[in-house]
Design a protein around this motif. Structure first.
Motif: not given
Length: 305
Positions: A248-261
């Motif tokens: 596990i790595e805590y870091r910033g994640v882009s909203s587009k990477d967790v949003t369905a296309p």
């Protein structure tokens, strides 16, 4: 006194920053399939020569990206960081192959507990509403789908003949605990009991799958949406097939990477089933097995009572 106050404020700010960072990050999962063990679990007798030709294990990597509000889960390959960084990290593969054996992308919305499956079928990207549950009859596991389907087909034509009666299911909570990635995890066992004839003798076939889950992460998830009881599932264990959270790595994640296309077309489970049945009939002249591929996740351990 002023210096002490400034120091206290600084420490408090650092603590808040660290806490905020832990609300987003990436968890790497590894799926391991043992083809010979899977065949044995399905009642298939293999010669030593056949076992020698089989790979000892087939490994596939998956990544869960999460923020405070959303998450996504899909296959990855070892090349470039999924958020654009270099240095040999895990890079996401967009592998949406609809139909039997295809991997899917899963998108979670924590606030409304929504889950969306995204996959490609006949050159079209679809988004299908789903949910976390314990569902009967979903026996396949991500990249092992084809191997499992082949094993089941062979088993049904050899020693084990499953009877056309509805299976029953039992969820057993265990007192066992262990740490995975430093999180306290509890164990639950999912038992699916199916009627079958084994060498013409009717028996109960019990599929047992162990789930290890934690409530420490604060959101609900499972590598197999059809194998979930509560919390965040970090491991699914079974004979011949397993999945485990490796890091596990805590870091910033882009909203587009967790949003369905956005280009994905909505489809219901009934519409998807109808499409798959039509495809199977076309490919097999109307004699094929009906029903679509099971979503990612289950591994099997068969016990003959």
């Amino acid at each position: 006194m002023k210096k002490i106050l400034i120091a206290f404020v600084g420490l408090f700010t650092l603590a808040l920053t660290a806490q905020a960072q832990k609300k987003s990050g990436a968890i790497q999962f590894e799926t391991t399939l043992d083809p010979a063990a899977m065949a044995s679990a399905n009642g298939i007798q293999l010669s030593e020569e056949m076992k020698a030709r089989m790979p000892k294990s087939v490994k596939t990597n998956f990544e869960l990206l999460f923020t405070a509000t959303n998450a996504s889960y899909m296959p990855v390959e070892d090349n470039e960081d999924s958020n654009g960084g270099g240095g040999g990290g895990m890079g996401r593969m967009m592998m949406r192959f609809g139909g039997a054996g295809g991997a899917r992308e899963y998108y979670y919305s924590f606030a409304d507990q929504k889950l969306t499956e995204v996959f490609d079928l006949m050159d079209t990207t679809y988004a299908m509403p789903s949910k976390l549950t314990v569902a009967l009859g979903n026996q396949n596991f991500n990249m092992g789908n084809r191997q499992n389907n082949n094993a089941n087909a062979t088993a049904n034509n050899s020693a084990v003949q499953f009877l056309p009666v509805p299976p029953t299911q039992e969820i057993v909570k265990s007192d066992e605990t262990k740490k995975i990635l430093g999180f306290n995890c509890n164990k639950v066992i999912v038992k699916t009991i199916r009627k079958a004839k084994v060498l013409d003798v009717e028996r109960d076939i019990v599929d047992e799958t162990a789930l290890w889950y934690t409530n420490d992460l604060g959101f609900n998830f499972s590598p197999n949406p059809n194998l979930w009881t509560e919390g965040t599932v970090l491991a699914i264990e079974n004979k011949g097939n397993s999945t485990l959270a490796k890091s596990i790595e805590y870091r910033g994640v882009s909203s587009k990477d967790v949003t369905a296309p956005k280009k994905a077309l909505p489809i219901t489970a009934d519409q998807y089933k109808a499409k798959m049945e039509a495809m199977m009939k076309r490919f097999s002249g109307g004699q094929g097995r009906q029903g679509g591929a099971a979503p990612a996740g289950q591994v099997r351990n068969i016990v003959i009572n």
